[in-house]
Design a protein around this motif. Structure first.
Motif, PDB file in Angstrom:
ATOM      1  N   ARG A 122      32.884  46.107  40.795  1.00  0.00           N
ATOM      2  CA  ARG A 122      32.640  47.362  41.499  1.00  0.00           C
ATOM      3  C   ARG A 122      31.663  47.143  42.651  1.00  0.00           C
ATOM      4  N   TYR A 123      31.401  45.895  42.976  1.00  0.00           N
ATOM      5  CA  TYR A 123      30.475  45.553  44.041  1.00  0.00           C
ATOM      6  C   TYR A 123      30.984  44.302  44.748  1.00  0.00           C
ATOM      7  N   GLU A 124      30.418  43.991  45.914  1.00  0.00           N
ATOM      8  CA  GLU A 124      30.774  42.785  46.645  1.00  0.00           C
ATOM      9  C   GLU A 124      29.873  41.635  46.212  1.00  0.00           C
ATOM     10  N   GLY A 125      30.402  40.426  46.283  1.00  0.00           N
ATOM     11  CA  GLY A 125      29.603  39.272  45.927  1.00  0.00           C
ATOM     12  C   GLY A 125      30.372  37.995  46.123  1.00  0.00           C
ATOM     13  N   VAL A 126      29.844  36.927  45.556  1.00  0.00           N
ATOM     14  CA  VAL A 126      30.516  35.630  45.578  1.00  0.00           C
ATOM     15  C   VAL A 126      30.592  35.123  44.147  1.00  0.00           C
ATOM     16  N   ALA A 127      31.618  34.318  43.902  1.00  0.00           N
ATOM     17  CA  ALA A 127      31.833  33.841  42.533  1.00  0.00           C
ATOM     18  C   ALA A 127      32.213  32.368  42.545  1.00  0.00           C
ATOM     19  N   SER A 128      32.053  31.752  41.395  1.00  0.00           N
ATOM     20  CA  SER A 128      32.517  30.381  41.204  1.00  0.00           C
ATOM     21  C   SER A 128      34.005  30.293  41.527  1.00  0.00           C
ATOM     22  N   THR A 129      34.423  29.159  42.051  1.00  0.00           N
ATOM     23  CA  THR A 129      35.844  28.971  42.355  1.00  0.00           C
ATOM     24  C   THR A 129      36.681  28.796  41.089  1.00  0.00           C
ATOM     25  N   GLU A 130      36.028  28.819  39.923  1.00  0.00           N
ATOM     26  CA  GLU A 130      36.796  28.855  38.675  1.00  0.00           C
ATOM     27  C   GLU A 130      37.430  30.229  38.474  1.00  0.00           C
ATOM     28  N   PHE A 131      37.010  31.214  39.246  1.00  0.00           N
ATOM     29  CA  PHE A 131      37.635  32.536  39.209  1.00  0.00           C
ATOM     30  C   PHE A 131      38.727  32.619  40.275  1.00  0.00           C
ATOM     31  N   VAL A 132      39.877  33.112  39.870  1.00  0.00           N
ATOM     32  CA  VAL A 132      40.969  33.365  40.810  1.00  0.00           C
ATOM     33  C   VAL A 132      40.880  34.837  41.218  1.00  0.00           C
ATOM     34  N   PRO A 133      40.664  35.147  42.514  1.00  0.00           N
ATOM     35  CA  PRO A 133      40.616  36.542  42.950  1.00  0.00           C
ATOM     36  C   PRO A 133      42.035  37.082  43.136  1.00  0.00           C
ATOM     37  N   ILE A 134      42.394  38.065  42.339  1.00  0.00           N
ATOM     38  CA  ILE A 134      43.740  38.642  42.364  1.00  0.00           C
ATOM     39  C   ILE A 134      43.668  40.021  43.005  1.00  0.00           C
ATOM     40  N   ALA A 135      44.480  40.241  44.034  1.00  0.00           N
ATOM     41  CA  ALA A 135      44.530  41.528  44.734  1.00  0.00           C
ATOM     42  C   ALA A 135      45.811  42.250  44.330  1.00  0.00           C
ATOM     43  N   PRO A 136      45.724  43.265  43.443  1.00  0.00           N
ATOM     44  CA  PRO A 136      46.928  44.012  43.062  1.00  0.00           C
ATOM     45  C   PRO A 136      47.428  44.875  44.222  1.00  0.00           C
ATOM     46  N   ARG A 137      48.731  45.070  44.273  1.00  0.00           N
ATOM     47  CA  ARG A 137      49.302  46.058  45.185  1.00  0.00           C
ATOM     48  C   ARG A 137      48.994  47.434  44.613  1.00  0.00           C
ATOM     49  N   VAL A 138      48.036  48.123  45.202  1.00  0.00           N
ATOM     50  CA  VAL A 138      47.502  49.333  44.586  1.00  0.00           C
ATOM     51  C   VAL A 138      48.513  50.480  44.542  1.00  0.00           C
ATOM     52  N   ASP A 139      49.623  50.347  45.268  1.00  0.00           N
ATOM     53  CA  ASP A 139      50.632  51.408  45.184  1.00  0.00           C
ATOM     54  C   ASP A 139      51.421  51.335  43.893  1.00  0.00           C
ATOM     55  N   VAL A 140      51.347  50.167  43.197  1.00  0.00           N
ATOM     56  CA  VAL A 140      52.096  50.039  41.941  1.00  0.00           C
ATOM     57  C   VAL A 140      51.244  49.535  40.779  1.00  0.00           C
ATOM     58  N   LEU A 141      50.071  48.948  41.069  1.00  0.00           N
ATOM     59  CA  LEU A 141      49.306  48.295  40.002  1.00  0.00           C
ATOM     60  C   LEU A 141      47.816  48.586  40.150  1.00  0.00           C
ATOM     61  N   SER A 142      47.240  49.153  39.094  1.00  0.00           N
ATOM     62  CA  SER A 142      45.811  49.437  39.050  1.00  0.00           C
ATOM     63  C   SER A 142      45.027  48.160  38.704  1.00  0.00           C
ATOM     64  N   PRO A 143      43.946  47.854  39.436  1.00  0.00           N
ATOM     65  CA  PRO A 143      43.135  46.682  39.082  1.00  0.00           C
ATOM     66  C   PRO A 143      42.603  46.756  37.649  1.00  0.00           C
ATOM     67  N   GLU A 144      42.173  47.942  37.237  1.00  0.00           N
ATOM     68  CA  GLU A 144      41.628  48.085  35.874  1.00  0.00           C
ATOM     69  C   GLU A 144      42.709  47.829  34.821  1.00  0.00           C
ATOM     70  N   TYR A 145      43.928  48.295  35.091  1.00  0.00           N
ATOM     71  CA  TYR A 145      45.032  48.058  34.157  1.00  0.00           C
ATOM     72  C   TYR A 145      45.340  46.574  34.080  1.00  0.00           C
ATOM     73  N   LEU A 146      45.408  45.915  35.245  1.00  0.00           N
ATOM     74  CA  LEU A 146      45.690  44.482  35.248  1.00  0.00           C
ATOM     75  C   LEU A 146      44.587  43.722  34.526  1.00  0.00           C
ATOM     76  N   GLY A 147      43.328  44.086  34.804  1.00  0.00           N
ATOM     77  CA  GLY A 147      42.218  43.411  34.123  1.00  0.00           C
ATOM     78  C   GLY A 147      42.322  43.547  32.614  1.00  0.00           C
ATOM     79  N   ALA A 148      42.715  44.731  32.152  1.00  0.00           N
ATOM     80  CA  ALA A 148      42.873  44.941  30.712  1.00  0.00           C
ATOM     81  C   ALA A 148      43.987  44.067  30.161  1.00  0.00           C
ATOM     82  N   TYR A 149      45.120  44.008  30.865  1.00  0.00           N
ATOM     83  CA  TYR A 149      46.244  43.220  30.346  1.00  0.00           C
ATOM     84  C   TYR A 149      45.898  41.731  30.289  1.00  0.00           C
ATOM     85  N   LEU A 150      45.165  41.230  31.299  1.00  0.00           N
ATOM     86  CA  LEU A 150      44.818  39.805  31.311  1.00  0.00           C
ATOM     87  C   LEU A 150      43.880  39.431  30.165  1.00  0.00           C
TER      88      LEU A 150
END
Length: 326
Positions: A215-243
């Motif tokens: 919920r904020y901007e920052g930087v992360a280890s490259t061990e994290f893959v930043p995934i950008a959902p298409r918000v017209d069909v997929l909620s980030p919170e829903y995707l995070g829950a499924y993963l």
């Protein structure tokens, strides 16, 4: 008996019931058998009073150790052997109750985690199973893409960054990690930028289940893959829950590269099947999971308070024992 001289605040003391070898950080102490019971001495060395004494008599700053002359100079309350044995017997009876209370708390924590994993497994259909009306199976790469904006913080040595590493998330953690604020000079490797609206997936050792939706901007280890959902069909919170579901963790763990440090294969990540309901249903699912998480967090807070109470009780019992009040 063995006394751990390194970082005495860790309070590491034990009376062995077998022969063996130990780190030289342990001081082997042989009580005179006609004067001092090993278990009585061990109990005294665990008291808050002795721990405070040991902490005040150390050498070294980064790795403090009790000074041996201070250890041998400590004054002990020394009752007759029969009284020592009575005190030890009473202490062990009380400590058995404390240990049983801790065991029950641990069981409660494990049961809460099993409940959470069961809820996740029941909420999201298993890959390949039939879906409710209005749902469809999609590949992750059809509804999301990798937003990989890399940065070398050391190029900006005085700039302050909010940094999140793999170490800032516990296995299976749902709550958003806070990370740490550091200067660019303190981050020696490349990082990836993140922002709200992304999902950060921890590809290293996927069985650890490290995912968060910032919920904020920052930087992360490259061990994290930043995934950008298409918000017209997929909620980030829903995707995070499924993963975070057992279904996806099993899938990711079965699709890794590397043996000593396995990482989810990116081709497998983008090919992962995702059960996709309408956005309104995604939001309803996330709300229900958040409500349950709120209850689980309240339970964890109560358990932490109980743990702290048990710790204080244990210390109080030791103090009373050596004041002659047991």
């Amino acid at each position: 008996m063995l006394y751990g001289k390194l970082r005495p605040y860790l309070n590491k003391v034990f009376v062995p019931s077998y022969e063996g070898i130990a780190s030289s950080e342990f001081v082997p102490i042989a009580p005179h058998p006609s004067l001092l019971s090993p278990k009585y001495l061990a109990a005294y060395l665990r008291t808050p009073g002795f721990v405070a004494y040991a902490n005040a008599n150390t050498t070294g700053s980064r790795q403090p150790r009790v000074r041996l002359e201070a250890l041998w100079s400590v004054l002990l309350p020394l009752p007759p052997l029969a009284e020592q044995e009575r005190i030890v017997e009473r202490l062990e009876a009380f400590m058995d109750r404390v240990r049983e209370a801790r065991r029950l708390r641990q069981e409660a924590r494990e049961e809460a985690e099993r409940l959470w994993q069961s809820v996740l497994a029941d909420t999201f259909p298993r890959p390949g199973s039939a879906l409710p009306p209005g749902w469809r199976w999609v590949r992750l790469g059809e509804v999301a893409y990798r937003e990989a904006n890399f940065l070398m913080p050391s190029d900006y040595p005085t700039k302050r960054f909010r940094y999140v590493g793999m170490e800032h998330l516990e296995a299976g953690q749902w709550a958003e990690p806070q990370g740490v604020e550091v200067s660019g000079a303190e981050i020696r490797s490349q990082v990836v930028l993140f922002r709200p609206g992304l999902v950060l997936y921890g590809k290293l050792r996927p069985y650890l289940n490290k995912v968060f939706v910032p919920r904020y901007e920052g930087v992360a280890s490259t061990e994290f893959v930043p995934i950008a959902p298409r918000v017209d069909v997929l909620s980030p919170e829903y995707l995070g829950a499924y993963l975070r579901t057992p279904h996806f963790v099993d899938y990711a763990t079965a699709n890794t590269t590397g043996s000593r440090q396995p990482r989810t294969r990116l081709d497998a990540l983008w090919s992962a099947p995702i059960p996709l309901p309408p956005l309104a249903e995604q939001e309803r699912i996330v709300e229900r999971l958040e409500a349950l998480q709120e209850k689980l967090r309240a339970l964890e807070a109560a358990q932490a308070q109980t743990d702290e109470t048990l710790k204080r009780l244990e210390q109080a019992i030791l103090e009373r024992a050596f004041r002659g009040e047991l």
